[in-house]
Motif scaffolding. Structure first.
Motif, PDB file in Angstrom:
ATOM      1  N   THR A  65      47.602  19.854  -1.915  1.00  0.00           N
ATOM      2  CA  THR A  65      46.224  19.996  -1.283  1.00  0.00           C
ATOM      3  C   THR A  65      45.849  18.620  -1.421  1.00  0.00           C
ATOM      4  O   THR A  65      46.328  17.577  -2.498  1.00  0.00           O
ATOM      5  CB  THR A  65      45.440  20.505  -2.313  1.00  0.00           C
ATOM      6  N   ARG A  66      45.121  17.998  -0.552  1.00  0.00           N
ATOM      7  CA  ARG A  66      44.249  16.742  -0.725  1.00  0.00           C
ATOM      8  C   ARG A  66      43.086  16.920  -1.449  1.00  0.00           C
ATOM      9  O   ARG A  66      42.256  17.631  -1.185  1.00  0.00           O
ATOM     10  CB  ARG A  66      44.242  16.178   0.698  1.00  0.00           C
ATOM     11  N   ALA A  67      42.959  15.960  -2.604  1.00  0.00           N
ATOM     12  CA  ALA A  67      41.660  15.973  -3.072  1.00  0.00           C
ATOM     13  C   ALA A  67      40.508  15.528  -2.116  1.00  0.00           C
ATOM     14  O   ALA A  67      40.736  14.729  -1.208  1.00  0.00           O
ATOM     15  CB  ALA A  67      41.650  14.959  -4.404  1.00  0.00           C
ATOM     16  N   ASP A  68      39.290  15.686  -2.473  1.00  0.00           N
ATOM     17  CA  ASP A  68      38.167  15.275  -1.648  1.00  0.00           C
ATOM     18  C   ASP A  68      37.731  14.059  -2.170  1.00  0.00           C
ATOM     19  O   ASP A  68      37.437  13.028  -1.328  1.00  0.00           O
ATOM     20  CB  ASP A  68      36.786  16.073  -1.884  1.00  0.00           C
ATOM     21  N   ASP A  69      38.036  13.600  -3.338  1.00  0.00           N
ATOM     22  CA  ASP A  69      37.876  12.169  -3.537  1.00  0.00           C
ATOM     23  C   ASP A  69      38.796  11.826  -4.734  1.00  0.00           C
ATOM     24  O   ASP A  69      39.195  12.718  -5.424  1.00  0.00           O
ATOM     25  CB  ASP A  69      36.240  12.014  -4.130  1.00  0.00           C
ATOM     26  N   GLY A  70      38.854  10.670  -5.076  1.00  0.00           N
ATOM     27  CA  GLY A  70      39.937  10.144  -6.194  1.00  0.00           C
ATOM     28  C   GLY A  70      41.041   9.766  -5.615  1.00  0.00           C
ATOM     29  O   GLY A  70      41.115   9.815  -4.421  1.00  0.00           O
ATOM     30  N   VAL A  71      41.995   9.337  -6.477  1.00  0.00           N
ATOM     31  CA  VAL A  71      43.457   8.684  -6.039  1.00  0.00           C
ATOM     32  C   VAL A  71      44.495   9.498  -6.828  1.00  0.00           C
ATOM     33  O   VAL A  71      44.397   9.696  -8.141  1.00  0.00           O
ATOM     34  CB  VAL A  71      43.359   7.103  -6.320  1.00  0.00           C
ATOM     35  N   VAL A  72      45.415   9.817  -6.085  1.00  0.00           N
ATOM     36  CA  VAL A  72      46.676  10.182  -6.810  1.00  0.00           C
ATOM     37  C   VAL A  72      47.856   9.164  -6.404  1.00  0.00           C
ATOM     38  O   VAL A  72      47.979   9.418  -5.095  1.00  0.00           O
ATOM     39  CB  VAL A  72      47.328  11.822  -6.296  1.00  0.00           C
ATOM     40  N   THR A  73      48.351   8.403  -7.160  1.00  0.00           N
ATOM     41  CA  THR A  73      49.593   7.632  -6.911  1.00  0.00           C
ATOM     42  C   THR A  73      50.885   8.354  -7.427  1.00  0.00           C
ATOM     43  O   THR A  73      51.057   8.749  -8.466  1.00  0.00           O
ATOM     44  CB  THR A  73      49.287   6.305  -7.510  1.00  0.00           C
ATOM     45  N   TYR A  74      51.847   7.935  -6.663  1.00  0.00           N
ATOM     46  CA  TYR A  74      53.149   8.295  -7.079  1.00  0.00           C
ATOM     47  C   TYR A  74      54.096   6.927  -6.799  1.00  0.00           C
ATOM     48  O   TYR A  74      54.146   6.696  -5.699  1.00  0.00           O
ATOM     49  CB  TYR A  74      53.646   9.359  -5.942  1.00  0.00           C
ATOM     50  N   GLY A  75      54.409   6.156  -7.727  1.00  0.00           N
ATOM     51  CA  GLY A  75      54.897   4.906  -7.482  1.00  0.00           C
ATOM     52  C   GLY A  75      53.825   4.077  -6.938  1.00  0.00           C
ATOM     53  O   GLY A  75      52.659   3.972  -7.294  1.00  0.00           O
ATOM     54  N   LYS A  76      54.246   3.565  -5.766  1.00  0.00           N
ATOM     55  CA  LYS A  76      53.165   2.661  -5.025  1.00  0.00           C
ATOM     56  C   LYS A  76      52.414   3.491  -3.912  1.00  0.00           C
ATOM     57  O   LYS A  76      51.630   2.998  -3.221  1.00  0.00           O
ATOM     58  CB  LYS A  76      54.099   1.486  -4.441  1.00  0.00           C
ATOM     59  N   GLU A  77      52.731   4.857  -3.947  1.00  0.00           N
ATOM     60  CA  GLU A  77      52.289   5.614  -2.763  1.00  0.00           C
ATOM     61  C   GLU A  77      50.984   6.507  -3.028  1.00  0.00           C
ATOM     62  O   GLU A  77      50.923   6.728  -4.303  1.00  0.00           O
ATOM     63  CB  GLU A  77      53.278   6.563  -2.273  1.00  0.00           C
TER      64      GLU A  77
END
Ligand code: ADP
Ligand code: MG
Length: 246
Positions: A65-77
Motif C-alpha cells: 500500500t502507499r501511505a497518504d503522507d510520510g516517507v518510506v525509504t529502502y536504500g536510496k529509493e
C-alpha cells in the motif's frame, strides 16, 4: 541532539525506514504519523492491540500500500515515488511477505507455490522447482511438496508460506501474525524455523504479533497505539510517569 540520535531519527543505516506515515480508510485514521526503522538482519517485533494499525504499517513498509503522507525509504529509493513496476519488482525479490493465513494459491501444489516467485523472477521451471524443493526441505515440509493447500494442516501451510517468502532470498521478510491461526506448538515450530533461517541468511524480519511469547524471539520490540509507533524505552518512561503521578 547527539550524533547517534540524529542518525536514528533520520533512518541512516536502516534497511527500511519510515517517517511520519499517515494512512486513512475513509474516516478511520489507521496510521497517524508512524515512524520506524528496520535494520539489516534484525528481527523487530511490532505489537499492539487489534486495530492499532499494525497491518497497515506492514503494508506501507512492504510496498503493498502507499501511505497518504510520510516517507518510506529502502536504500536510496522512496517507495512512495516508485513506479508500480519497480514496487512489484521489490515485492517479488527484495521483500518477502507472510500472512496469518498462508494465502497460498489453492490450485497449486506446495512445490509450485514455492516455485512461483522464482518463475515470476524469470527462473526456468526445472531449476525453480529444484530450489523450491530445497526450501521446503529447509522448513521441514518436503513431504508436503505434492499437496495442495486444502490438503495440509495450518502449521504445514505456514511452513510452505515461509518457504515461498524466503525462496528469493529477500533482504526483508514481513510477517503479519504468521502464527496467529496456529496452536502453540505449531506456532513455535513455525517461529523457530523462520528465525533460524533469517539469522542464517541475515534477513531482516518485521514480525507483527500480539503474543508476548512470540515477541520475545525478537531483537527489539516496538508497539503501535492509535497509529503511532512507540519504542520500548519511551513506554518505560511513560509508565514511570504514570506511576509518579499515581
Ligand atoms: P491491526 O493490524 O493492528 O489490527 P489494521 O492496520 O488492520 O490494524 O487496521 C487499523 C484500522 O484501520 C482499523 O480501525 C481498521 O478497521 C481500519 N482498516 C484497515 N484496513 C482497512 C480497509 N481496507 N478498509 C477500511 N478500514 C480499514
Ligand atoms: Mg492486522
Amino acid at each position: 541532539m547527539n550524533a547517534r540520535d540524529e542518525e536514528s531519527s533520520s533512518g541512516v543505516g536502516a534497511l527500511i525506514s519510515a517517517r511520519g506515515l499517515r494512512k486513512s480508510y475513509g474516516k478511520t485514521e489507521a496510521l497517524r504519523g508512524a515512524s520506524v526503522d528496520l535494520h539489516a538482519g534484525e528481527i523487530l517485533a511490532v505489537t499492539g492491540t487489534s486495530g492499532s494499525g499494525k497491518s497497515t504499517l506492514l503494508h506501507c513498509l512492504s510496498g503493498i500500500t502507499r501511505a497518504d503522507d510520510g516517507v518510506v525509504t529502502y536504500g536510496k529509493e522512496d517507495l512512495g515515488l516508485l513506479p508500480d513496476q519497480r514496487l512489484s519488482e521489490l515485492r517479488r525479490g527484495a521483500f518477502g511477505v507472510v500472512f496469518q493465513f498462508g494465502q497460498l494459491i489453492p490450485e497449486l501444489t506446495a512445490l509450485d507455490n514455492v516455485a512461483l516467485p522464482l518463475l515470476l523472477a524469470g527462473m526456468r521451471r526445472g531449476p525453480a522447482q529444484q530450489k523450491a524443493g530445497e526450501w521446503l526441505e529447509r522448513f521441514g515440509a518436503r513431504g508436503q511438496a505434492g499437496l495442495r493447500p486444502g490438503e495440509m494442516s495450518g502449521g504445514q501451510s505456514q511452513r510452505v508460506a515461509l518457504a515461498r517468502a524466503l525462496v528469493t532470498e529477500p533482504k526483508a521478510v514481513f510477517a503479519d501474525e504468521p502464527t496467529g491461526a496456529l496452536d502453540s506448538l505449531a506456532g513455535e515450530q513455525v517461529m523457530t524455523a523462520l528465525l533460524h533461517t533469517a539469522r542464517d541468511m541475515g534477513t531482516a524480519v518485521l514480525l507483527i504479533t500480539h503474543d508476548a511469547q512470540i515477541a520475545a524471539y525478537a531483537d527489539r520490540e516496538v508497539w503501535l497505539r492509535d497509529g503511532v509507533v512507540h519504542s520500548a524505552s519511551a513506554d518505560v518512561l511513560a509508565r514511570e510517569a504514570v506511576r509518579r503521578e499515581g
